[in-house]
Design a protein around this motif. Sequence first.
Motif, PDB file in Angstrom:
ATOM      1  N   ILE A 166       0.858  -1.181   0.000  1.00 27.90           N
ATOM      2  CA  ILE A 166       0.000   0.000   0.000  1.00 27.90           C
ATOM      3  C   ILE A 166       0.894   1.230   0.000  1.00 27.90           C
ATOM      4  O   ILE A 166       1.688   1.444   0.919  1.00 27.90           O
ATOM      5  CB  ILE A 166      -0.955   0.018   1.199  1.00 27.90           C
ATOM      6  N   GLN A 167       0.794   2.022  -1.070  1.00 30.09           N
ATOM      7  CA  GLN A 167       1.609   3.221  -1.204  1.00 30.09           C
ATOM      8  C   GLN A 167       1.089   4.356  -0.320  1.00 30.09           C
ATOM      9  O   GLN A 167       1.868   5.148   0.205  1.00 30.09           O
ATOM     10  CB  GLN A 167       1.629   3.680  -2.666  1.00 30.09           C
ATOM     11  N   GLN A 168      -0.239   4.447  -0.198  1.00 23.16           N
ATOM     12  CA  GLN A 168      -0.848   5.479   0.647  1.00 23.16           C
ATOM     13  C   GLN A 168      -2.268   5.049   0.974  1.00 23.16           C
ATOM     14  O   GLN A 168      -3.015   4.638   0.087  1.00 23.16           O
ATOM     15  CB  GLN A 168      -0.854   6.832  -0.074  1.00 23.16           C
ATOM     16  N   TRP A 169      -2.638   5.127   2.248  1.00 16.25           N
ATOM     17  CA  TRP A 169      -4.012   4.868   2.699  1.00 16.25           C
ATOM     18  C   TRP A 169      -4.553   6.189   3.217  1.00 16.25           C
ATOM     19  O   TRP A 169      -4.043   6.747   4.183  1.00 16.25           O
ATOM     20  CB  TRP A 169      -4.030   3.805   3.794  1.00 16.25           C
ATOM     21  N   ASP A 170      -5.588   6.715   2.560  1.00 13.44           N
ATOM     22  CA  ASP A 170      -6.010   8.072   2.887  1.00 13.44           C
ATOM     23  C   ASP A 170      -7.418   8.309   2.358  1.00 13.44           C
ATOM     24  O   ASP A 170      -8.025   7.438   1.733  1.00 13.44           O
ATOM     25  CB  ASP A 170      -5.040   9.077   2.260  1.00 13.44           C
ATOM     26  N   THR A 171      -7.919   9.523   2.589  1.00 11.94           N
ATOM     27  CA  THR A 171      -9.204   9.922   2.012  1.00 11.94           C
ATOM     28  C   THR A 171      -9.008  10.208   0.526  1.00 11.94           C
ATOM     29  O   THR A 171      -7.890  10.548   0.082  1.00 11.94           O
ATOM     30  CB  THR A 171      -9.733  11.197   2.689  1.00 11.94           C
ATOM     31  N   PRO A 172     -10.064  10.078  -0.283  1.00 12.08           N
ATOM     32  CA  PRO A 172      -9.938  10.429  -1.700  1.00 12.08           C
ATOM     33  C   PRO A 172      -9.409  11.848  -1.910  1.00 12.08           C
ATOM     34  O   PRO A 172      -8.588  12.083  -2.807  1.00 12.08           O
ATOM     35  CB  PRO A 172     -11.370  10.268  -2.225  1.00 12.08           C
ATOM     36  N   TYR A 173      -9.849  12.800  -1.086  1.00 11.57           N
ATOM     37  CA  TYR A 173      -9.394  14.186  -1.225  1.00 11.57           C
ATOM     38  C   TYR A 173      -7.878  14.289  -1.060  1.00 11.57           C
ATOM     39  O   TYR A 173      -7.189  14.936  -1.864  1.00 11.57           O
ATOM     40  CB  TYR A 173     -10.096  15.063  -0.187  1.00 11.57           C
ATOM     41  N   ASN A 174      -7.346  13.640  -0.034  1.00 12.49           N
ATOM     42  CA  ASN A 174      -5.903  13.717   0.204  1.00 12.49           C
ATOM     43  C   ASN A 174      -5.102  12.970  -0.850  1.00 12.49           C
ATOM     44  O   ASN A 174      -3.985  13.389  -1.194  1.00 12.49           O
ATOM     45  CB  ASN A 174      -5.568  13.188   1.594  1.00 12.49           C
ATOM     46  N   LEU A 175      -5.628  11.883  -1.358  1.00  8.15           N
ATOM     47  CA  LEU A 175      -4.918  11.160  -2.417  1.00  8.15           C
ATOM     48  C   LEU A 175      -4.751  12.042  -3.658  1.00  8.15           C
ATOM     49  O   LEU A 175      -3.715  12.000  -4.321  1.00  8.15           O
ATOM     50  CB  LEU A 175      -5.677   9.884  -2.794  1.00  8.15           C
ATOM     51  N   TYR A 176      -5.770  12.843  -3.953  1.00  8.98           N
ATOM     52  CA  TYR A 176      -5.722  13.707  -5.131  1.00  8.98           C
ATOM     53  C   TYR A 176      -4.842  14.930  -4.884  1.00  8.98           C
ATOM     54  O   TYR A 176      -4.000  15.283  -5.715  1.00  8.98           O
ATOM     55  CB  TYR A 176      -7.133  14.155  -5.503  1.00  8.98           C
ATOM     56  N   HIS A 177      -5.027  15.577  -3.742  1.00  8.55           N
ATOM     57  CA  HIS A 177      -4.344  16.839  -3.489  1.00  8.55           C
ATOM     58  C   HIS A 177      -3.024  16.691  -2.728  1.00  8.55           C
ATOM     59  O   HIS A 177      -2.179  17.586  -2.784  1.00  8.55           O
ATOM     60  CB  HIS A 177      -5.259  17.792  -2.713  1.00  8.55           C
ATOM     61  N   LYS A 178      -2.858  15.588  -2.002  1.00  4.00           N
ATOM     62  CA  LYS A 178      -1.648  15.415  -1.194  1.00  4.00           C
ATOM     63  C   LYS A 178      -1.066  14.009  -1.384  1.00  4.00           C
ATOM     64  O   LYS A 178      -0.910  13.252  -0.411  1.00  4.00           O
ATOM     65  CB  LYS A 178      -1.970  15.653   0.287  1.00  4.00           C
ATOM     66  N   PRO A 179      -0.751  13.626  -2.624  1.00  2.00           N
ATOM     67  CA  PRO A 179      -0.178  12.286  -2.844  1.00  2.00           C
ATOM     68  C   PRO A 179       1.164  12.163  -2.137  1.00  2.00           C
ATOM     69  O   PRO A 179       1.960  13.108  -2.118  1.00  2.00           O
ATOM     70  CB  PRO A 179      -0.032  12.211  -4.368  1.00  2.00           C
ATOM     71  N   SER A 180       1.427  10.983  -1.570  1.00  2.00           N
ATOM     72  CA  SER A 180       2.640  10.809  -0.769  1.00  2.00           C
ATOM     73  C   SER A 180       3.869  10.498  -1.611  1.00  2.00           C
ATOM     74  O   SER A 180       4.995  10.643  -1.131  1.00  2.00           O
ATOM     75  CB  SER A 180       2.432   9.688   0.256  1.00  2.00           C
ATOM     76  N   ASN A 181       3.667  10.053  -2.843  1.00  2.00           N
ATOM     77  CA  ASN A 181       4.825   9.762  -3.701  1.00  2.00           C
ATOM     78  C   ASN A 181       4.438   9.890  -5.175  1.00  2.00           C
ATOM     79  O   ASN A 181       3.276  10.136  -5.516  1.00  2.00           O
ATOM     80  CB  ASN A 181       5.404   8.369  -3.402  1.00  2.00           C
TER      81      ASN A 181
END
Length: 369
Positions: A214-229
């Motif tokens: 799992i590269q990032q587990w987050d809310t849809p909003y954060n995945l779009y605006h604050k991707p971790s990599n």
Amino acid sequence: MSLLDLQNISYAYHRHRVVDGLSFHLMPGVIGCLLGPSGCGKTTVLRCIAGFEQVSGGTIRLDGKVVSDPHTHMPTEQRRVGMVFQDYALFPHLSVADNIAFGLRGDRAEQRHSRVSELLAMVDLAGEGGKFPHQLSGGQQQRVALARALAPRPRLLLLDEPFSNLDVDLRERLASDVRSILKAEGTTAILVTHDQHEAFAMADEVGIMHNGHIQQWDTPYNLYHKPSNRFVADFIGQGAFLPGEVLDAGHIRIELGVLSSTALAEEVGQCLNCRVSVLLRPDDVTHDDASGLKAEVVAKAFRGAEFLYTLKLPSGAQVLSLVPSHHNHAIGEQIGIRLDVDHVVAFHDTDPLGHPVQCSTVKQEAQVQ
């Protein structure tokens, strides 16, 4: 306490490790999603949760109880987990009502009838209980499959690519409907899909999977605006990367100007003069006839209310821009643009050893601030 807890699980087919050290948890009533490209291991994770496969490492807990680890494997039928399959898996010789009632065989007749009637109304199929699966549309069959899985009130519902056989418009619409049904039932669920629109329409939390992790587990909003990599940034939404230079802890210079942000990732903002790649989403680039910044239209896609333009900058780099469809520009035309960036997403450019690359030349002053 979480209802579902996966801690550092691993699974291998023969010598090929499909899932490697994966962890996440779901609280009661939450809808989660494993989202990723084909072959990333998401369906294998679902099968391990369901009890179809036993993990080779780590632990799976339901309601705090271990149901799978290398030495423990609770049978599927004892886990109180419901499953909705990609191909619906309805019984063709049973009516809609009898399909839904299949998991209620231990209940009294009046209880079964009441529960079936309740679920038929919930999935908007009231009055259709006497029909057979072949008499229903694909979307209706999927609703029956959902009702059948919900009938025995499972503590966890698993959905494996449940909308992949449906057309694109129906997928997103049905995903939203299914979300409403699960919320009405208070059901904890986890969806597996490769379609991000489907994931965002349905899930509260999303895990982006790649190569068994799992590269990032987050809310849809954060995945779009604050991707971790960079992988998450590339996989979610649309966008283009432009080269940039870190000026200070809150500013990055790109070809289109200086981006200001108080929320730059710490490791980016502290690396002065480092080269970075800056993600620009289509909604970050705004059409503005009065702007002195110009870009050439090299491609356009009509989407009804808007065009998605591919624009070439003076350097030759390309960006995307969503523009209201009454601005109908021709291929090859120069149009004015300006930046409207709320979330600055940037990643280091690194050398083969993984070290940040420094800018070797002084760039010209940015055109806009």
